[in-house]
Design an enzyme around this catalytic site. Sequence first.
Site, PDB file in Angstrom:
ATOM      1  N   CYS A  66       0.872  -1.181   0.000  1.00  0.00           N
ATOM      2  CA  CYS A  66       0.000   0.000   0.000  1.00  0.00           C
ATOM      3  C   CYS A  66       0.905   1.225   0.000  1.00  0.00           C
ATOM      4  O   CYS A  66       1.872   1.272   0.747  1.00  0.00           O
ATOM      5  CB  CYS A  66      -0.853   0.069   1.262  1.00  0.00           C
ATOM      6  SG  CYS A  66      -1.701  -1.429   1.690  1.00  0.00           S
ATOM      7  N   GLU A 113      -8.198   8.437   2.042  1.00  0.00           N
ATOM      8  CA  GLU A 113      -7.609   8.146   0.750  1.00  0.00           C
ATOM      9  C   GLU A 113      -8.645   7.825  -0.320  1.00  0.00           C
ATOM     10  O   GLU A 113      -9.683   7.241  -0.025  1.00  0.00           O
ATOM     11  CB  GLU A 113      -6.651   6.948   0.872  1.00  0.00           C
ATOM     12  CG  GLU A 113      -5.467   7.248   1.763  1.00  0.00           C
ATOM     13  CD  GLU A 113      -4.458   6.126   1.829  1.00  0.00           C
ATOM     14  OE1 GLU A 113      -3.293   6.437   2.117  1.00  0.00           O
ATOM     15  OE2 GLU A 113      -4.823   4.944   1.608  1.00  0.00           O
TER      16      GLU A 113
END
Length: 183
Positions: A66, A113
């Site tokens: 990630c 995000e």
Amino acid sequence: MTNDVVLVNAQDVQIGICDKRVAHSGAGQLHRAFSVHLIDSAGRHLLQCRAAGKMLWPGFWSNACCSHPAPGETIMDAASRRLREELGISASCHFLYSFEYHAHFDSIGAEHELCHVLVARSDAVASPNTDEIREIKWWTRAEISTQLSVSEAQFTPWFLMEWRHLLSEYPSFDIPGGTSVNP
């Protein structure tokens, strides 16, 4: 590489650049990110336990990789770069879907995000970067499901959201232009 992230609106249009720590402080600022789910030819998923030095969710289990693209960098280029930097693996990533999420980590900060979820296939031997990763494991879907039934609290919030979506919307984790990855 820069420590800046790309601030975006809900449509993933760039609205600015911000230092990564600032973007994750307080309630967090919406920024562009990606998550890579790495699957081997046996259908096992590589999961990582985040390093103790991570600002948010240290010691939690998550998908293989990630991160955030640098300003001017594409999602795919960033994902390939981070797979090499974090795991020492070169693999082609394929886009599956995007979603926005917001998750707070105690009083330390938050993730806010617009995350692009990618899938890749590799049988390469991983060489984890210990600054990023404490431990890795290759788990089958059944093993992940067992771990989730024991305690979801040991997993990052984005992994939990992505995993549920992937199982319901991509049951075979088809890799576009490639082969189906079945459990």
